[in-house]
Design an enzyme around this catalytic site. Structure first.
Site, PDB file in Angstrom:
ATOM      1  N   SER A   9       0.649  -1.160   0.040  1.00  0.00           N
ATOM      2  CA  SER A   9      -0.047  -0.091   0.028  1.00  0.00           C
ATOM      3  C   SER A   9       0.995   1.207   0.045  1.00  0.00           C
ATOM      4  O   SER A   9       0.131   2.273  -0.186  1.00  0.00           O
ATOM      5  CB  SER A   9      -0.803  -0.106   1.189  1.00  0.00           C
ATOM      6  OG  SER A   9      -1.779  -1.296   1.156  1.00  0.00           O
ATOM      7  N   CYS A  23      -7.553   1.884   1.937  1.00  0.00           N
ATOM      8  CA  CYS A  23      -8.664   1.028   1.219  1.00  0.00           C
ATOM      9  C   CYS A  23      -8.072   0.436  -0.074  1.00  0.00           C
ATOM     10  O   CYS A  23      -7.478   1.432  -0.923  1.00  0.00           O
ATOM     11  CB  CYS A  23     -10.064   1.980   0.967  1.00  0.00           C
ATOM     12  SG  CYS A  23     -11.083   1.327   0.109  1.00  0.00           S
ATOM     13  N   HIS A  30     -15.103  -0.410   3.579  1.00  0.00           N
ATOM     14  CA  HIS A  30     -14.813   1.071   4.210  1.00  0.00           C
ATOM     15  C   HIS A  30     -16.088   1.761   3.872  1.00  0.00           C
ATOM     16  O   HIS A  30     -15.952   2.952   4.211  1.00  0.00           O
ATOM     17  CB  HIS A  30     -13.434   1.510   3.537  1.00  0.00           C
ATOM     18  CG  HIS A  30     -12.216   0.798   3.807  1.00  0.00           C
ATOM     19  ND1 HIS A  30     -11.496   0.948   5.032  1.00  0.00           N
ATOM     20  CD2 HIS A  30     -11.560  -0.252   3.120  1.00  0.00           C
ATOM     21  CE1 HIS A  30     -10.401   0.549   4.979  1.00  0.00           C
ATOM     22  NE2 HIS A  30     -10.272  -0.306   3.762  1.00  0.00           N
ATOM     23  N   ASP A  45     -10.626  -6.660  -0.036  1.00  0.00           N
ATOM     24  CA  ASP A  45     -10.018  -5.442   0.617  1.00  0.00           C
ATOM     25  C   ASP A  45      -9.474  -5.940   2.079  1.00  0.00           C
ATOM     26  O   ASP A  45      -9.986  -7.257   2.384  1.00  0.00           O
ATOM     27  CB  ASP A  45     -10.976  -4.651   1.181  1.00  0.00           C
ATOM     28  CG  ASP A  45     -10.415  -3.218   1.627  1.00  0.00           C
ATOM     29  OD1 ASP A  45     -10.361  -2.407   0.480  1.00  0.00           O
ATOM     30  OD2 ASP A  45      -9.976  -3.084   2.736  1.00  0.00           O
TER      31      ASP A  45
END
Lengths: 614, 376
Positions: A325, A383, A370, A364
């Site tokens: 991420s 997210c 989310h 996710d």
């Protein structure tokens, strides 16, 4: 009768006189020939023999230069040359080599390793060369040898300068080490300049800056006798010492980072944003570089080589990890730049993502989703669904184009040997390497920094610095200043590319979101919030092995080695960025809880200079 | 007024001459020998790297050698003639004993230990062989008859073979040449000399076959010293460098780099000639050779003035052996001849040959000084 005997006598006397004259003449002729020979040698060929006589008597001896020192930015010494005593043996001069070694072993300690190394070196050298049997003798050992020396012809204590790394394993990967010149290196170096040198940089700064550190060989003309013993110095041309190097490295940060990693393996790279200087570069586990200087024993070497932790491997520039991420801010920026998405435009996250017309669910990390997510929330809460969608919209080609601009997939060209380039996948890459077309699903995975996507910790730190610098990409560098033997200082060049002339608003928006990662109520790195300065960061988690569809990922039951890598990239202070950092903690689990605190400690050390209890 | 002066001036040399005559010393030869020995000691001092021990030992040997010389000079040549067959026979016996019981040294069996004294019997043949040939040929009128010649040749060959077997090529060569010179001086016909020369040449291959490996190696090295510069060729290469680099005037006494830095092997023994050439140059060496030449010619003069055939042949042969010493050594050191272990006479460090050579000069002086006044 007396008449005839007198006649005989005269006859014989005459006969003899004749023979005597002939003999005398022959003697004179022979001596003339001898003088002719002497004339030939001493007059006609005088110059030739004078040259030979000079060649006999005068030898050129190389004087090895002193290797340059290496300091950190605060002047702490990282590499130096220490006088060391070694015990050397000239095999040819010993009466019985095995016996001699045995008897020396009764006076000072000689290990099996010492003997092995001795025999290994002996094979490479000539019989009349001096070969070390023991290195780094203690003073009392030198004294004990001195007392018994008369017993051992061909054995002598030699004083040499040995490279020493006082910081030991803390700087092992960055500095590298020197070792004895091997066959392969011999092919590459200027042998005359290295004629008196035994050691050469094998790794890290020592290798990359070999030519500057080494210096220039000096020469002395000496008169020697037939045994090669030096009788006097005729002419002396002193060697030119190597250059001293001052690094950007801050030893305080280096030890803080290493300590902060705790039990974990991993890498920490911090970059000074203004200069591109590498403030810290840690790869854990390390090793003791001093072991390599005088030839590491094969047992120690095997232990290092075969360790599953791979201590010899420099993770900071050669470790290629999925960035996870941590790439989301960059991809967000790409979305804004290519104008495929608005900063406040929302997507709904149900906890998974599906390509139109496909059954496959892209998960996710938050199983229940989310909810409504805009770009900021996508970064703050990390997210995945938002970025699956964004990546799909951008497509792999635009992702490739934009991310390579930040240095992903290309070597940073740091001034260190052996850097790997990571991997920024593209259609062309897949076609040429895998002979397969690019599948849309793979684009989604790239959007969360997984799949084929690989980056080194140095690349992550450099990309983060570029982000903090709002598109000014400065090439990372380890060496700050080169100081010549005459005291003249040269700074290493600052090389800068301006790659991203983006709307300033875009930078601000993404950086704001990264700030909220630390400062926001729901930020993934909110645990490292500090009131001393403002941090912009992004956590990441890199999957080490893939979970099957519908399979639960349970941290507790997954074997440690298969656990996710924890990542964190950050820069600070937000208003006036000075330090960019990338932390990769192997099998650390979550970026926010494991990697971010490490980054915080290093930044504290740099910006606040007082370690903060967390 | 003038008279005492005259007596004073005349009496001193007369007194000295009287003493020398009483001691049976030949003054020109003695002066030349002392000069040569003096030069030798100076060079030995340099070649031995100022080692006084070396010099002391050499001085003791020289003292002994000169004593032997003076003692032999007192003996009437007739005695030598009478003793010569016995000395020769004794020598052959010793040589056989050496082969049977001799001691080894440097890979060759040369020494005989009689309990109270250790010596090389081969050395004495440098004196006794010429003596024997001179005695044998002087018994009849010269030139000698063919049968006498053959017998004399056999007398020569016997010890030469025994010595070569030890093996000691250098001494065999010197002894053999002593016999040959005696025959030559006795007046054998030139035709026989030519035949002998051809025979010698034909012997070459045979000799090669009989030689020891190290001797063959020496000959091969002599022919091409560069073939083995660090092994057998090393001596001769370093010696040529020493001589050549000396140039015309030399590097100066004690300044020879080849010798003082130990590049030149055996510099105080067999290769001392190279040290002289290096330090004193061509000028010095030629001067030294002149001194040697004077001694040889003085020897030949004594021979020609000798009272009888025995004295003539013996004196001549001994003088020529001295020359062979010089020429073989200098030829070897300068690379003209193969390396044969022959010292530079009266200069090389070492005892045995030194005593033999001085003994031969004792015999020469004996021949010169024991002349009866003959009616002319």
């Amino acid at each position: 009768m007396p008449q005839s005997s007198l006649k005989d006598y005269l006859h014989e006397s005459q006969l003899f006189l004749g023979r005597a004259i002939v003999s005398g003449t022959l003697v004179i002729l022979a001596l003339v020939a001898l003088v002719g020979r002497l004339f030939f040698l001493q007059v006609e060929n005088h110059e030739h023999f004078t040259t030979l006589s000079q060649d006999n008597r005068v030898k050129l001896e190389p004087l090895p230069p002193t290797r340059g020192l290496i300091f950190d930015r605060n002047g702490a010494i990282l590499a130096q040359n220490l006088p060391a005593y070694s015990l050397e043996i000239i095999p040819e001069k010993t009466r019985n080599l095995t016996e001699t070694i045995e008897q020396i072993g009764e006076i000072i300690s000689i290990t099996e390793d010492d003997i092995q190394r001795f025999h290994r070196l002996r094979k490479q050298r000539r019989r009349f060369d001096s070969i070390p049997i023991r290195v780094r003798l203690q003073e009392d050992e030198v004294a004990r040898i001195a007392v018994h020396r008369h017993r051992f012809p061909g054995v002598d204590v030699k004083a040499t300068l040995l490279r020493d790394y006082p910081q030991g394993l803390q700087t092992a990967h960055l500095l590298g080490y020197v070792g004895r010149i091997n066959e392969k290196e011999l092919q590459l170096i200027d042998t005359s300049n290295y004629s008196g040198t035994d050691f050469i940089g094998k790794n890290g700064v020592e290798k990359s800056y070999e030519s500057l550190l080494h210096g220039a060989v000096g020469l002395q003309q000496v008169e020697v006798n037939a045994k090669g013993r030096v009788l006097r110095v005729l002419e002396n041309q002193p060697p030119q010492p190597g250059n001293d190097l001052q690094l950007f490295l801050d030893m305080r940060l280096q030890s803080t980072a290493l300590e902060a990693l705790g039990e974990y393996n991993g890498a920490v790279v911090a970059i000074d944003i203004e200069t591109g200087g590498v403030l810290t570069m840690v790869s854990k586990p390390g090793y003791n570089p001093n072991l390599f200087v005088e030839g590491i024993s094969s047992r120690d070497y095997r232990a290092l080589e075969e360790s599953p932790d791979n201590p010899l491997f420099n993770r900071a520039i050669r470790g290629q990890y999925p960035p996870g991420s941590t790439v989301k801010p960059f991809i967000g920026l790409a979305g804004l730049e290519y104008d495929v998405v608005g900063f406040y435009q929302e997507t709904y996250c149900p906890g998974y993502y599906q390509l139109p017309g496909k059954d496959h669910k892209y998960r996710d990390w938050k199983k229940w989703g989310h909810g409504k997510v805009d770009m900021a929330k996508g970064i703050i809460e990390s997210c995945d669904v938002y970025y699956y969608e964004l990546a799909r919209t951008l497509g792999i080609d635009r992702l490739y184009e934009f991310l390579t601009g930040f240095g992903f997939g290309i070597p940073s060209r740091v001034d260190l040997d052996g850097e790997l380039s990571g991997l920024m996948p593209s259609r062309e890459w897949k076609q040429s390497k895998r002979r397969e077309p690019w599948y849309p699903g793979e684009t989604l995975i790239v959007g969360i920094g997984q799949g084929y996507f690989l980056a080194t910790p140095l690349q992550l730190a450099s990309a983060t610095a570029t982000l903090a610098n709002r598109g000014h990409r400065i090439r990372p560098r380890v060496v700050a200043t080169i100081e010549g033997p005459d005291g003249e200082k040269r700074d290493s060049p600052l090389i800068e590319d301006v790659l991203h002339q983006l709307d300033p608003e875009h930078w601000n928006q993404v950086i704001d979101a990264m700030t909220q990662v630390v400062e926001g109520q729901r930020g993934t790195a909110r645990s490292i919030y500090t009131s001393n300065y403002r941090i912009a960061g992004k956590t990441g988690t890199a999957q080490v092995f893939s979970i099957k569809q519908d399979e639960e990922y349970d941290e507790e039951t997954v074997a440690k080695r298969k656990r996710d890598h924890a990542l964190f990239v950050a820069f600070a202070p937000v208003e006036n960025p000075q330090i960019a950092i990338a932390v990769v903690v192997e099998n650390g689990g979550h970026g926010g809880s494991v990697a971010a605190p490490i980054a915080r400690k290093v930044m504290d050390r740099y910006l606040v200079d007082t370690p903060q209890a967390n | 007024m003038a008279k005492p002066h005259i007596t004073f001036h005349e009496s001193q040399p007369a007194k000295a001459q009287g003493l020398l005559a009483w001691l049976h010393i030949d003054l020109p030869l003695m002066i030349a020998l002392l000069l040569l020995v003096g030069i030798g000691l100076a060079i030995l001092f340099s070649a031995g790297d100022k080692e006084m021990v070396l010099l002391h030992k050499q001085l003791i040997r020289l003292g002994f050698g000169f004593a032997v010389m003076v003692v032999l000079a007192q003996i009437h040549p007739d005695n030598f003639r009478r003793w010569s067959p016995w000395l020769y026979g004794l020598g052959i016996l010793f040589l056989v004993l050496v082969i049977l019981f001799g001691e080894l040294g440097k890979g060759a069996q040369r020494w005989l230990d009689l309990g109270f004294v250790r010596f090389q019997p081969s050395e004495m043949f440098k004196l006794t062989l010429p003596m024997l040939i001179a005695w044998y040929l002087a018994e009849q009128r010269l030139p000698p008859s063919p049968s006498r010649l053959i017998a004399a040749a056999l007398f020569t060959v016997l010890p030469v073979i025994l010595i070569a077997k030890q093996p000691d090529l250098g001494t065999a060569l010197l002894v053999g040449s002593g016999g040959a010179f005696a025959l030559f001086l006795a007046g054998i016909s030139w035709r026989l000399i030519a035949v002998g020369g051809i025979l010698m040449a034909a012997m070459g291959p045979v000799t090669w076959y009989l030689m020891h490996d190290y001797q063959r190696q020496r000959v091969l090295t002599f022919l091409n010293p560069e073939s083995d510069p660090l092994g057998t060729g090393y001596h001769i290469i370093q010696s040529k460098i020493a001589i050549g680099s000396g140039g015309i005037s030399g590097k100066g006494w004690l300044n020879g780099t080849q010798s003082h830095l130990e590049f030149l092997p055996e510099r105080h023994t067999d290769f001392i000639f190279a040290v002289i050439s290096e330090e004193f140059g061509l000028v010095g060496v030629v001067a030294l050779l002149m001194l040697y030449l004077f001694i040889i010619l003085r020897g030949l003069y004594i021979a020609s003035q000798a009272q009888d055939t025995f004295g003539r042949i013996l004196a001549g042969a001994l003088s020529l052996i001295f020359f062979v010493y010089l020429f073989v050594n200098a030829g070897m050191v300068t690379g003209l001849l193969p390396v044969v272990g022959v010292p530079l006479p009266l200069i090389s460090y070492g005892g045995t040959s030194l005593v033999t050579i001085l003994a031969s000069f004792g015999i020469l002086m004996s021949i010169q000084t024991h002349k009866k006044l003959l009616p002319t």
